[in-house]
Design a protein around this motif. Sequence first.
Motif, PDB file in Angstrom:
ATOM      1  N   PRO A  29       2.217  15.045  68.024  1.00  0.00           N
ATOM      2  CA  PRO A  29       0.988  15.760  68.416  1.00  0.00           C
ATOM      3  C   PRO A  29       0.657  16.907  67.465  1.00  0.00           C
ATOM      4  N   GLN A  30       1.685  17.657  67.082  1.00  0.00           N
ATOM      5  CA  GLN A  30       1.452  18.780  66.175  1.00  0.00           C
ATOM      6  C   GLN A  30       0.896  18.291  64.837  1.00  0.00           C
TER       7      GLN A  30
ATOM      8  N   THR B 127      -2.727  16.831  65.261  1.00  0.00           N
ATOM      9  CA  THR B 127      -3.685  17.917  65.471  1.00  0.00           C
ATOM     10  C   THR B 127      -4.014  18.607  64.155  1.00  0.00           C
TER      11      THR B 127
ATOM     12  N   ASP C  71      -0.250   8.834  71.295  1.00  0.00           N
ATOM     13  CA  ASP C  71      -0.751  10.023  70.600  1.00  0.00           C
ATOM     14  C   ASP C  71      -1.892   9.658  69.663  1.00  0.00           C
TER      15      ASP C  71
END
Length: 1632
Positions: A1394-1395, A1398, A1433
């Motif tokens: 996710p990091q 993003t 994700d």
Amino acid sequence: MTESSIKKLASTLLDAITDKDPVVQEQVCSALCSLGEVRPVETLRTCEEYLRQHDKLAHPYRAAVLRAMERVLSSRASDMDKDTASTIILLASSEMTKTKDLVWDWQQAASGVLVAVGRQFISKVMEELLRKLHPGTLPHCAVLHTLASLSVANAFGVVPFLPSVLSSLLPVLGMAKHDTVRVAFCSALQRFSEGALEYLANLDRAPDPTVRKDAFATDIFSAYDVLFHQWLQSREAKLRLAVVEALGPMSHLLPSERLEEQLPKLLPGILALYKKHSETFYLSKSLGQILEAAVSVGSRTLETQLDALLAALHSQICVPVESSSPLVMSNQKEVLRCFTVLACSLPDRLLAFLLPRLDTSNERTRVGTLQVVRHVINSAAAQMEDKKPFILSSMRLPLLDTNSKVKRAVVQVISAMAHHGYLEQPGGEVMIEYIVQQCALPPEQEPEKPGPSSKDPKADSVRAVSVRTLYLVSTTVDRMSHVLWPYLLQFLTPVRFTGALTPLCRSLVHLAQKRQEAGADAFLIQYDAHASLPSPYAVTARLLVVSSSPYLGDGRGVAALRLLSVLQPNIHPLLGQHWETTVPLLLGYLDEHTEETLPQEEWEEKLLMFLRDTLAIVSDNAWICQLSLELCRQLPCYDETPQEKNFLYKCIGTTLGAASSKEVVRKHLQELLETARYQEEAEREGLACCFGICAISHLEDTLAQLEDFVRSEVFRKSIGILNIFKDRSENEVEKVKSALILCYGHVAARAPQELVLAKVESDILRNICQHFNTKDPALKLCLVQSVCMVSRTICSSTQAGSFHFTRKAELVAQMMEFIRAEPPDSLRTPIRKKAMLTCTYLVSVEPALDEQARADVIRGCLHSVMALLPEPEEEDGGCQKSLYLETLHALEGLLTSLLQRNMTPQGLQIMIEHLSPWIKSPRGHERARALGLSALLLRHFLEQLRVSALVPFHNLGLLVGLFSPRCADLWPATRQEAVDCVYSLLYLQLGYEGFSRDYRDDVAERLLSLKDGLVHPDPTILFHTCHSIGQIIAKRLPPDQLISLLLTMFEALGDPEKNCSRAATVMINCLLQERGGVLQEKVPEIVSVLRSKLQEAQGEHVLPAAQHSMYLLATQHCAAVVSSLLGSPLPLDSHTSMLWRALAVEPRLAAQVLGLLLEKMSRDVPFKESRAFLLGRTPDRVATLLPLSATCALFEVLSTPAAGPAVLELYPQLFVALLLRVSCTVGVQLPRNLQAQERRGASPALATRNLEPCSSAVDTLRAMLLRSGSEDVAQRMDLEGGWELLRTSAGHEEGATRLARAMAEHAGPRLPLVLKTLARTHSSAYESQRVTTTAFLAELLSSNVANDLMLLDSLLESLAARQKDTCASVRRLVLRGLANLASGCPDKVRAHGPQLLTAMIGGLDDGDNPHSPVALEAMLGLARLVHLVEAWDLRSGLLHVAIRIRPFFDSEKMEFRTASIRLFGHLNQVCHGDCEDVFLDQVVGGLAPLLLHLQDPQAAVASACRFALRMCGPNLACEDLSAAFQKHLQEGRALHFGEFLNTTCKHLMHHFPDLLGRLLTTCLFYFKSSWEDVRAAAPLFTGFLVLHAEPRQQPQVDLDQLISALQILLKDPAPEVRTRAAEALGRLVKLA
């Protein structure tokens, strides 16, 4: 398809017919043809209407439309109805005759239309053409041309109309006044006649089989009358040729009586034209047809015209043929065809004309006649059968012609004769002999060979043609076998046929093998019945001798040996088994070598062994004596080939040695002595070899015969006669003597040693020594050579130890006299070499020489060799160098032999004393030779050393002192030899100390490893090696020898060779340091005088002392020394650099110095910004002086090997400080005073290093890595060009990346401390430092070292902290680093998915710049990460990413197109089999852009499209389409775009018919693309989609919009686009 749509398509294409580009115009025509293939009638009608409506259209474009119509009609004429055919016929007829002027391109196209229609509607076409034939009016030329073409294209349809056509044309023939019209009439009449002849020849297929020649005869004769009697007289050459071309086929249609009547005028008329035309092919062709017509009707007139005919034809055949002119070649063929016709009907008259012309001396006449004779022999064999004797006898004079062209022609005639039995007639053997004579021509007399592009067989040399002919006749003409065998054998032995030996042997081998197959009786030669054949002995001798030069004459050695092997039954019956095994071995040996690599002596020895074995097997004295007689008889045959004659002498000697009859042996030896050509050196050598070989078996007889010859009247008479001619008598007599002396020498060398020793002094030397008083160089050499052979025989004898040689001293003195008589500075003859070899052998023989004689020999020989000038380098220097090396080896052998007689230290000392003046010579080549000899003598002494009691080697110090300074001689060879001398001396000392011979001392062995250092020309390396040698000497030198060694070396300080003086200094210092500690006593004095000594720099020995002093001073006052040296001016001079390096000798001191320098480098700001003079200009950055000086000093310290431990201790601090120093000096300038100094140029004393701030920092960082054990990092940067990138603003970021990569790969364990130190710099005030450190950190994540060393979290935190940096480059590098996690730690991507996503998706929206580099980096990063993150994700952002990157597909920047398309491919790859409908819609929408961008001008974009399409395939759920993508779009495979697109469109339309409208709409968008290749691909895509569409898909297509868009593309500036648009329009026929 509606008619209106077809018409619109065709009209659109027709409007584009006026395109200026011929390729586009051709494509428009092809498109029209495509329409015509589907709807021929509508297309033809539209073309007809277009031409009718555009009456003003220029004729080139009208012609293009007509050509398109012709192509349609050629394949689809059968589809036309009669009305359409009538319309087309009327149009073409109108276009063809619209203008009376000749516009050939236009009228030819219209005519082509009529001819195409005429194949199907001949009646209608003929009706229209007949309407154009108005009575009393000349027809249009194009009408005539059309009629002629129709006669060829549809003879069966036109011939029935011929009477009508001829009845219309013939009345107006007389009205034709213009040559152009007349030519058209002639062409028509020619074609009419040819068509009629074809019709008559194929009546079985004709529509009216009742047609006969009579139907045309009257009309053709009427035409003939006009053409021959009126038009043939024209001055226009073109018209005359047209008339002649027509008359040929017309003559076959003339009535027989008319032809007979006209021949007396027709033939002379044709022949007369030969004088008026240069290109006579059409004349000859027509004449041949007329002659055939005349012969076919049995004309008697032909015989009356024969003389004129033959004369004219003969003159034509005698014209030289140019191979580059096809018409001239064709004319020759037609003329020869005429001769064939005449030969078959009038052979006697023909030969009566030809054969006398063979007697002429004119080259062209004779060559031409021979050419005709050869042709007649081949083409009229039956008629020539009874004329063979006459033809053979007529060849007498041509055989004597020396002209090469005539010779070639004669050889070709003989070849034809061989095939037809002529050579079996009496006189045929003369022809065979002629062929052999031509095979024997020398190559140098042949003309230059043609180039590889030449195709003219006549350009071959006479010899080449003859060789080929002889072989072909021998191997392919069976009837020649009994003619050539065994007749060809008689050509083997005569000298004049030597050049033909190879082809002769090859032919004879083939013939013999055929005879063997036929049976033994057919193969065995009856010599009684063939008296002219050479005897078996003559054949054996000849073939064996010529095999000694096996590569001459196209490899005659192999051919001769093969023939010899095949002829074995005819030579001797006992030789079969031996020759069958031996000859193949000899042939195999030749196959292993070439002319350049064959060892001649070894090859001759193999042949002699073959001869010896043969003689042993035969073992018949009569046979052997007969062979020896034949060998002697053949001696005169080889006067011009010395090498072969020399070998023949050896064969004679071998044969005589095998003979048992002493009378025969002595008789032949006497004849050889009496008949030898003594003036030839090779013959003298050969005669001597012969006697030597013979002496092996007949020593007594050989010596007796030599003695008898010397005493004979023949010898005295020859000398007496020579004395009459004083000007040449001495020279000739000396050569006779030389030969005799050589004979004695070879006898001594080859005869059995146990028999020779008794004869040496009494018989051999007695006759040799009486000739010593001579000045003739050749005789001198023979004397020395013979004495050398005698001496060698004595030495090698088993009785040498007990043999007392009384003449030894006399011979040694004589040899030395010969040596001293040679010029001291040049080497021209091998006399001194041979003399020294002789002395070498004599030294070993008893009694021993006295001391004075030994000294004289050594001095004399040394002076004769050492004083020679250096080896020559000129062109002939190869032989001279070889002679020099052989002479030097002879000297080495002599000195070694002399030393062997006195193997004591004193004896060694004496030899070295003789060499000492040459060792110290000012001339380099003399020193090199002396050192080489010294090394050789010392090695020999060491190898032969036998110590029975421990004794001191008292002169060791003197000898070591003499040789060791030579380790620095200017000549590399001298340096190597000096080390070898020292090495041998140290082992001699060990030997005298009692060590065994096989003992190896570790210290002494180090000398050998130091030799490589002496090869290097760098003085630093050289003297460092000398220092090491001094250390070795110091360790192994006995104490009592130290003083003598030092004294000797002190003397060497004054050596004229400065390098040797400096080496002595180095070694003296080393000795004093190792053994006395002298240099450390005066440290304060060294410091006080250091500056002055360094400025003087007279001797390099000062610098090491200064460095040592500085080291001592720095150990006590480190800070002061560093501060003082930092004040030195920049750039550093070489002395200051060396002083800095001296501070790193000891690790503890080096660590202190490095710490102080780091502090100095980081204390001050790295640069200052100078004020800009111009507004808007970036201020200049100027380096500050103290950090710059500290950087330069760091480089010098880090360059010292001893600094390694200190560098390891400070590794992280040094690395980070230097990396930051590099980053903040990119683009920084030097202070002005240093810039000016660099422009003026550095003084010789200054270092050559670059002072530029960034370069100096990079160099220092590299030196730090090398010194710290990270050599692999530095080398990796060297290979990848990383250091150069770090120096430049444009490449600095990439340089930092490559540095990080190299560190991760080769210095991973050091990274934790480096990162810890680097962490303090992320908030640096200097943007350049932040960029550099971010690039470094980002790259570390691409390596697994980040995970292995547990650095991953800290790296991610560091990058996250920089994600909002104000600098775009930093933000971009952060994204790159995060993406690198996919390479370095792929298993960690899921945890941070996710990091990472993003950050990447946020990067896509970074800033407002449509070409943001951050967005580009985000796409590149996503492409790497999408395969590793969790599917859930990714799914949430998949559609957003696909939509966001779609505009980049057509970005102006190549990088963005490539990245976005590749990312699209990766997204498809991730979604295989699990694709949501919304994303599938994106896949379908991207299909057309991807296909079109395969033609992107940038290869990278095209490659990305290949990948993306391969990934899209599975998501389309179409196996055929996916398979096509996989097959055609593999990387590295050439793509045929049209073929691939065709296949793709076929599958798309088959499986996704509903996509047609959407795909075409996308294509319309790309019709306006800015890239020409993509713009051209769009209509191509359109065309293929339409090609494979079904009629039911028509509602999806807005045909009018598509046609309008393509119509616009037809006006595109790019021809390729217009071409593709026309092609697409042609395919729209399917949807119209």
